[in-house]
Design a protein around this motif. Sequence first.
Motif, PDB file in Angstrom:
ATOM      1  N   TYR A 118       1.100  -1.073  -0.037  1.00  0.00           N
ATOM      2  CA  TYR A 118       0.001  -0.087  -0.288  1.00  0.00           C
ATOM      3  C   TYR A 118       0.999   1.182   0.224  1.00  0.00           C
ATOM      4  O   TYR A 118       2.593   1.452   0.572  1.00  0.00           O
ATOM      5  N   GLU A 119       0.466   2.836  -0.752  1.00  0.00           N
ATOM      6  CA  GLU A 119       0.431   3.682  -0.276  1.00  0.00           C
ATOM      7  C   GLU A 119      -0.050   4.185   0.879  1.00  0.00           C
ATOM      8  O   GLU A 119      -1.436   4.809   0.140  1.00  0.00           O
ATOM      9  N   GLY A 161       4.667   1.519  -0.792  1.00  0.00           N
ATOM     10  CA  GLY A 161       5.100   1.085  -2.319  1.00  0.00           C
ATOM     11  C   GLY A 161       6.223  -0.041  -2.459  1.00  0.00           C
ATOM     12  O   GLY A 161       7.054   0.599  -1.912  1.00  0.00           O
ATOM     13  N   LYS A 183      -4.437   4.200  -0.711  1.00  0.00           N
ATOM     14  CA  LYS A 183      -4.378   3.187  -2.263  1.00  0.00           C
ATOM     15  C   LYS A 183      -3.447   1.786  -2.843  1.00  0.00           C
ATOM     16  O   LYS A 183      -1.997   2.118  -1.639  1.00  0.00           O
ATOM     17  N   ARG A 184      -3.256   0.603  -3.250  1.00  0.00           N
ATOM     18  CA  ARG A 184      -2.843  -0.222  -3.150  1.00  0.00           C
ATOM     19  C   ARG A 184      -2.399   0.178  -4.486  1.00  0.00           C
ATOM     20  O   ARG A 184      -2.276   0.199  -5.193  1.00  0.00           O
ATOM     21  N   ALA A 185      -0.399  -0.711  -3.937  1.00  0.00           N
ATOM     22  CA  ALA A 185       0.510   0.175  -4.549  1.00  0.00           C
ATOM     23  C   ALA A 185       1.147  -1.496  -5.619  1.00  0.00           C
ATOM     24  O   ALA A 185       1.585  -0.922  -6.957  1.00  0.00           O
TER      25      ALA A 185
END
Length: 310
Positions: free
Chosen positions: A119-120, A181, A282-284
């Motif tokens: 994740y970020e 990330g 946000k998913r990285a």
Amino acid sequence: MKENTENEQTSVITATQRGPAVLISAGVHGDEYEPMVAAAELAATLPEMLTHGQVTIVKVVNPDAYGHGTRQGSDGLDLARICPGDLGGSVSEAYAARISSMIKQADYYVDMHTGGLTYEIHPLAGYMLHPNEAVLDVQRQMARCFDVPVIWGTDCRPQGRTLSVARDANVPAVYLEFGGGAGFRREVVDTYVAGVINMLRFLGMITGEAIKSSESYWLEDHRPDSGYLQGKMPSPAEGILMTQVALGEMVSAGQCFGRIFDPVSGVSHSVYAELGGMVFLKRAIVKVQSGDALGGILPITQKGKHTIYE
Ligand SMILES: [Zn+2]
């Protein structure tokens, strides 16, 4: 003052004058690197600065997970779900027991994280909504010592976290999230180092006036599991994630968050924001499985403090 290095992972800095005992940790998750560097830099700089009390810095809470470059240890366990651990248990359980006993002995605790490889995260300082108002108020003030855009108080009931151990011992505690990330972000290190030094000023352990942030988006969310990142916005399908929003961006409910495209089946799914607010997660990793958390939105649109009751 003196620096007394207990081992490679832990530094203890003791000032000449009495004061609080502060514990700073990094590497609860083995794939979160900037906090480990921040911890090492604090261990190098604090001996020159500390006037009161003692700071214990754990640079890598779970060296087994770090060695594998993974969130979990080689036993498959997430240290942030198994506290207070078990000294006689598996490797992550033993490290969980070690940090848990250190947390119980501290007067204040800061746990530094990133989104890891997966994740970020938009920079935030978080804490549990402690039932003891005095502890809660200190946590709020500790969080405001960090120059981050988001302050986030969440449900105090989750178990197994380092912060659960602090909660049960009435030790004021905050955690930090920023980045994640692939790649190394120097600004994460700088933000954490400066924030810890500012917090030590607030605690009267370093000379100078602490600066409290007043420009943050500040949310206290009492709903169950409000702080549980891995439960947010599950992917409807397997495929390639193409997000259409940026971290820190304000979105409205129903806005397209991104698209999942499976090049094997040719099927495409759009994912929509389920609520309005700020994109903070946000998913990285681009390839997703059905059910993977794709991101998260904080229900805040204006600076200042907002409270959501259960
Ligand atoms: Zn983490």
